[in-house]
Write an enzyme that holds these catalytic residues in place. Structure first.
Site, PDB file in Angstrom:
ATOM      1  CD  GLU A  10      -2.312  -1.173   2.933  1.00 18.64           C
ATOM      2  OE1 GLU A  10      -1.928  -0.334   3.772  1.00 18.64           O
ATOM      3  OE2 GLU A  10      -3.150  -2.035   3.204  1.00 18.64           O
ATOM      4  N   GLY A  63       2.091   4.981  -0.563  1.00 22.14           N
ATOM      5  CA  GLY A  63       1.489   6.293  -0.807  1.00 22.14           C
ATOM      6  C   GLY A  63       2.599   7.240  -1.222  1.00 22.14           C
ATOM      7  CB  CYS A  66      -1.307  35.939  12.769  1.00 22.14           C
ATOM      8  SG  CYS A  66      -1.856  37.014  11.446  1.00 22.14           S
ATOM      9  CE1 TYR A 118      -0.086  10.873   3.828  1.00 29.14           C
ATOM     10  CE2 TYR A 118       2.204  10.463   3.262  1.00 29.14           C
ATOM     11  CZ  TYR A 118       0.943   9.996   3.559  1.00 29.14           C
ATOM     12  OH  TYR A 118       0.723   8.647   3.599  1.00 29.14           O
TER      13      TYR A 118
HETATM   14  C1  LIG Z   1      -1.089   6.199   5.159  1.00 30.15           C
HETATM   15  C2  LIG Z   1      -1.194   4.752   4.910  1.00 30.15           C
HETATM   16  C3  LIG Z   1      -0.481   4.156   3.857  1.00 30.15           C
HETATM   17  C4  LIG Z   1       0.528   4.910   3.033  1.00 30.15           C
HETATM   18  O1  LIG Z   1       1.681   5.173   3.772  1.00 30.15           O
HETATM   19  P1  LIG Z   1       2.972   5.833   3.096  1.00 30.15           P
HETATM   20  O2  LIG Z   1       3.903   6.017   4.227  1.00 30.15           O
HETATM   21  O3  LIG Z   1       2.531   7.119   2.486  1.00 30.15           O
HETATM   22  O4  LIG Z   1       3.473   4.865   2.070  1.00 30.15           O
HETATM   23  C5  LIG Z   1      -0.689   2.821   3.612  1.00 30.15           C
HETATM   24  N1  LIG Z   1      -1.540   2.079   4.361  1.00 30.15           N
HETATM   25  C6  LIG Z   1      -2.238   2.621   5.380  1.00 30.15           C
HETATM   26  C7  LIG Z   1      -3.159   1.749   6.154  1.00 30.15           C
HETATM   27  C8  LIG Z   1      -2.089   3.957   5.689  1.00 30.15           C
HETATM   28  O5  LIG Z   1      -2.766   4.492   6.712  1.00 30.15           O
END
Ligand SMILES: *Cc1c(COP(=O)(O)O)cnc(C)c1O
Length: 410
Positions: free
Chosen positions: A281, A283, A347, A377
């Site tokens: 997974e 990101g 501010c 992010y």
């Molecule tokens: C945020 C998240 C990801 C992605 O994480 P990265 O560090 O951006 O690769 C994958 N799986 C779950 C469950 C997440 O919460």
């Protein structure tokens, strides 16, 4: 170049996102800045860099790649990932599920948040064709079964809590079932599910490949204790990218080698009960290099620069985490470098970025600075605090400001 010739990407997305857009139709960052002279943050999306990073990951990983949508949910990002071969998406909210379904009708969506509203389960299952859900408790399993009713189609992934590791951002304190409690949940889930998996997350921006093999070994302990057949092992996200120029990260291949070795050992241990599929997974690793932000200096006081974006905007991690992002002045200058502190526009005195940013010593009010590696992010964490949520987004052809070992950059 005139403003009308700039492709300011605000048009609705075409449905045929598999069509590869040629990068040379897009302008360069410097040309856009010269025309727009932006006084608000200018977000520069690099679709080709996202496609390239996705392709690198999909080719290196011998399983199913699920993109973690929260990292950057922009429809143009989702489309660029699809062009890079990503077909599955890790969603965590009803809005993310609906978005992915709308932008990519053929995508497979996995609902990987272990705590969901009942209505979220219901719409995902009945309206959006989601079949796989993460759980980390018996109560969550009850909620899902109440919404789906008896079914042969449900997939369940049990999220395991990991001991605190050495990722930049630890994710184990909040979700996941303790290893000693997981076998009972796995046994119960096995009785009601068509597909059963174990998942974990080693923490975001984790630079140590051995964390993955250690986590897979822990998943093996749990699986042995449960004594049930597994269908999937999900090794989560957390794959790191380079931020500061001197960051010394292992190659992408080193992470894959640890995962392969861990998975091979797991299969050996579990025999007939071993999972046939492996998922990841990612990101950050797919999209960080895919966007930058051009900010303008609104005032200089010594080595403090007051810029128009900050920790309540797309630079959150430069504040609380003190991260340094790669940056460059847009104006050409041969002046020597000097270390600056950046202040955001709000501010609030917390709106301050102290990581140490090296810029030419003649930098002055009105200058533009491009800050890189903000595709993950970044813009997605922007707030409207103090009225500073404005800005434009353009798609550009530039290469990323920094390369992460093992990923193609464009
Ligand atoms: C945020 C998240 C990801 C992605 O994480 P990265 O560090 O951006 O690769 C994958 N799986 C779950 C469950 C997440 O919460």
């Amino acid at each position: 170049m005139t403003a009308s010739r700039l492709r300011v990407a605000v048009s609705p997305l075409r449905r045929d996102v598999s069509r590869r857009r040629s990068a040379d139709a897009l302008p360069m960052v410097d040309a856009v800045v010269a025309v727009l002279r932006p006084e608000e943050p200018l977000h520069c999306l690099r679709p080709a860099a996202i496609t390239a990073a996705a392709r690198s990951f999909v080719e290196a990983f011998e399983g199913r790649t699920l993109y973690a949508v929260k990292c950057n949910p922009d429809p143009r990002v989702l489309a660029a990932l699809w062009r890079g071969g990503v077909r599955a998406f890790d969603c965590a909210s009803p809005a993310e599920v609906a978005l992915v379904r709308q932008v990519l009708p053929d995508a497979t969506i996995h609902y990987m948040h272990p705590v969901k509203a009942r209505s979220a389960i219901r719409t995902a299952w009945h309206q959006h064709g989601v079949r796989d859900f993460a759980i980390d408790s018996e109560a969550e399993l009850d909620k899902i079964l109440a919404e789906t009713g008896p079914t042969e189609e449900l997939g369940l992934i049990v999220r395991l809590a990991l001991p605190k590791g050495n990722a930049a951002l630890d994710l184990s304190g909040k979700f996941g079932i303790a290893p000693e409690d997981a076998p009972a949940l796995l046994r119960r889930a096995r009785g009601v599910t068509a597909r059963l998996g174990i998942s974990f997350h080693v923490g975001s921006q984790c630079a140590d490949p051995a964390r993955w093999s250690a986590a897979i070994a822990l998943a093996g302990d749990v699986a042995v204790a449960a004594g049930v057949k597994l269908d999937m092992l999900d090794v989560g996200g957390g794959f790191p990218v380079a931020y500061a120029p001197e960051d010394d990260l292992p190659q992408l291949g080193a992470f894959m080698a640890e995962i392969d070795a861990g998975a091979a050992a797991l299969c050996e241990r579990l025999g007939d009960l071993a999972p046939a599929e492996i998922w990841a997974e990612p990101g950050r690793a797919l999209v960080a290099q895919g966007a930058s932000v051009v900010v303008q200096v609104q005032a200089r006081k010594g080595d403090a620069l007051y810029i128009n974006d900050g920790v309540y905007g797309s630079l959150a991690d430069a504040g609380s985490l003190n991260w340094r992002f790669p940056l460059r002045p847009v104006r050409r200058t041969d002046a020597r470098l000097r270390r600056f502190t950046l202040f955001g526009p709000t501010c609030d005195s917390l709106d301050r970025m102290d990581g140490g940013f090296w810029l030419p010593e003649d930098i002055a009010e009105g200058d533009w600075i491009e800050i890189g590696q903000l595709g993950a992010y970044g813009a997605t964490l922007r707030t409207a605090f103090n009225g500073f949520d404005r800005g434009q987004l353009v798609e550009v052809a530039d290469a990323p400001l920094l390369e992460t070992p093992g990923y193609a950059i464009a």
